[in-house]
Design an enzyme around this catalytic site. Structure first.
Site, PDB file in Angstrom:
ATOM      1  N   LYS A  40      51.323  67.315  -2.901  1.00  0.00           N
ATOM      2  CA  LYS A  40      52.515  67.894  -2.664  1.00  0.00           C
ATOM      3  C   LYS A  40      52.781  68.575  -1.127  1.00  0.00           C
ATOM      4  O   LYS A  40      51.778  68.561  -0.525  1.00  0.00           O
ATOM      5  CB  LYS A  40      52.424  69.223  -3.574  1.00  0.00           C
ATOM      6  CG  LYS A  40      51.206  70.231  -3.433  1.00  0.00           C
ATOM      7  CD  LYS A  40      51.234  71.022  -4.612  1.00  0.00           C
ATOM      8  CE  LYS A  40      49.888  72.010  -4.428  1.00  0.00           C
ATOM      9  NZ  LYS A  40      49.773  72.882  -5.488  1.00  0.00           N
ATOM     10  N   TYR A 247      51.594  90.293  25.184  1.00  0.00           N
ATOM     11  CA  TYR A 247      52.646  91.234  24.553  1.00  0.00           C
ATOM     12  C   TYR A 247      51.853  92.592  23.826  1.00  0.00           C
ATOM     13  O   TYR A 247      50.810  92.500  23.524  1.00  0.00           O
ATOM     14  CB  TYR A 247      53.331  90.686  23.165  1.00  0.00           C
ATOM     15  CG  TYR A 247      54.363  89.760  23.514  1.00  0.00           C
ATOM     16  CD1 TYR A 247      55.672  90.345  24.179  1.00  0.00           C
ATOM     17  CD2 TYR A 247      54.745  88.410  23.231  1.00  0.00           C
ATOM     18  CE1 TYR A 247      56.711  89.578  24.411  1.00  0.00           C
ATOM     19  CE2 TYR A 247      55.707  87.799  23.284  1.00  0.00           C
ATOM     20  CZ  TYR A 247      56.823  88.146  23.998  1.00  0.00           C
ATOM     21  OH  TYR A 247      58.099  87.323  24.209  1.00  0.00           O
TER      22      TYR A 247
HETATM   23  C1  LIG Z   1      48.521  72.668  -6.236  1.00  0.00           C
HETATM   24  C2  LIG Z   1      47.927  72.293  -7.221  1.00  0.00           C
HETATM   25  C3  LIG Z   1      46.756  71.447  -7.596  1.00  0.00           C
HETATM   26  C4  LIG Z   1      45.662  71.169  -6.267  1.00  0.00           C
HETATM   27  O1  LIG Z   1      45.069  72.314  -6.150  1.00  0.00           O
HETATM   28  P1  LIG Z   1      43.822  72.535  -4.741  1.00  0.00           P
HETATM   29  O2  LIG Z   1      43.215  74.034  -5.074  1.00  0.00           O
HETATM   30  O3  LIG Z   1      44.742  72.251  -3.720  1.00  0.00           O
HETATM   31  O4  LIG Z   1      42.774  71.503  -5.252  1.00  0.00           O
HETATM   32  C5  LIG Z   1      46.353  71.006  -8.914  1.00  0.00           C
HETATM   33  N1  LIG Z   1      47.216  71.503  -9.910  1.00  0.00           N
HETATM   34  C6  LIG Z   1      48.234  72.483  -9.838  1.00  0.00           C
HETATM   35  C7  LIG Z   1      49.149  72.485 -10.877  1.00  0.00           C
HETATM   36  C8  LIG Z   1      48.678  72.796  -8.432  1.00  0.00           C
HETATM   37  O5  LIG Z   1      49.829  73.313  -8.306  1.00  0.00           O
END
Ligand SMILES: *Cc1c(COP(=O)(O)O)cnc(C)c1O
Length: 351
Positions: A40, A247
């Protein structure tokens, strides 16, 4: 608006390290347990276009994305065979995407199930259950109402809220709820993301679905680092003892110093909260402290002890990883990765 590349920056993404991390994670569960890949948010910012085919090539057959639009990119990158699951499930306006890219929505409410069944009655679906995280998924009472269609699901998943902490009591509680909801159902099941893989075989079921571990982040302690980032030095200036830099004048020279100004800042995902937190930039193995505030497009580094001239320094390498930056900024490696902006030149190595 197309963003300008910063001349000579290089965000290097090592596809072989991703592959090696996937293989290690896959080997952490029994041979009969499959391992998918969560890609994702454009593969946690690293590029679906490159990451997805690299994983498909070594035999990954289940990919997970957050939204249908991402699923289309994955489909274009991996071809027709792999399964692509969508965590957000099904919304009415995504029929075209689901259909054209052959995506599998993980339906997560009674409303979504109803809408999916009326709009795409014969299409493949999965189910997402809520076992305690209270974010997405059917609660036990809701699941009971649609239990008759559960055997048709391609996959049933739930997600652990506290898997990065092996001692957290919620892990066992969620595992128990998942069992109570799904025992006896002859459908492939998936509970573990990266953290869940390290909770042991009770958590593995039929399919594990790591994300962050593939990209070199905690809680996969032994992950190979995947990203390195080198930044060009724009100029080096002399700063006299007592003068301040940046800054709000938060850094003051304790000696006559040489300060390098580098071409990247918080607009490029180098979070402002990392400033004044003992982070280093590296010339080979030699560390030089990041000093003062991080600006929008610039960083300042104390290079007094370095042989000069120097034309680039590394912020991410094998000595300093995404979780070191995360600790400095009081956040997590996930946010560091996904924040790394589009302004860097990206170099993909491996495979
Ligand atoms: C993002 C996500 C994962 C992956 O999780 P990681 O901690 O990055 O391994 C798996 N299942 C769901 C439902 C997620 O939202």
């Amino acid at each position: 608006m197309p963003q300008k590349m910063i001349a000579n920056t290089c965000l290097t993404i090592n596809l072989n390290a991703i592959i090696s991390n996937w293989k290690t994670l896959d080997a952490s569960s029994a041979p009969k347990v499959k391992t998918g890949a969560v890609i994702k948010a454009n593969a946690y910012g690293l590029g679906i276009k490159y990451v997805a085919p690299a994983l498909a090539k070594i035999g990954v057959t289940s990919f997970f994305v957050a939204f249908p639009e991402e699923g289309i990119h994955v489909r274009n990158a991996v071809g027709p065979a792999p399964k692509i699951y969508v965590f957000s499930g099904f919304m009415q306006n995504c029929k075209k995407a689901v259909q054209s890219a052959n995506l599998i929505p993980l339906l997560n409410s009674l409303e979504q199930i109803k809408s999916f069944q009326s709009i795409m009655p014969t299409a493949i679906f999965g189910l997402q259950l809520d076992t305690g995280m209270n974010r997405l998924g059917l609660e036990p009472a809701e699941f009971a109402q649609i239990r008759n269609i559960a055997p048709q699901a391609d996959l049933i998943i739930s997600h652990l809220a506290c898997a990065d902490d092996p001692n957290h009591p919620n892990n066992q509680e969620q595992l128990d709820v998942f069992h109570r909801m799904t025992d006896g159902l002859n459908v492939p099941k998936s509970l573990a993301a990266t953290g869940g893989i390290f909770l042991g075989s009770d958590y593995h079921f039929d399919l594990c679905r790591p994300g962050i571990g593939l990209y070199g982040g905690l809680p996969f302690v032994k992950a190979e680092p995947v990203v390195s980032l080198s930044l060009p030095v724009i100029q080096i200036r002399d700063v006299l003892k007592g003068e301040t830099v940046g800054y709000s004048a938060t850094w003051q020279a304790k000696r006559d110093s040489k300060i390098a100004t580098l071409a990247a800042g918080y607009a490029d995902g180098l979070l402002r909260a990392m400033g004044n937190k003992h982070l280093m930039l590296y010339a080979g193995k030699t560390p030089c402290p990041l000093i003062g505030r991080v600006s929008m497009d610039l960083l300042t580094v104390d290079v007094t002890d370095l042989p000069l001239p120097i034309d680039r320094l590394h912020l991410l390498n094998s000595h300093q990883k995404i979780d070191d930056l995360a600790t400095a900024a009081s956040t997590i490696g996930y946010e560091i990765l996904t924040a790394l902006g589009e302004r860097y030149n990206r170099c993909y190595i491996g495979i």
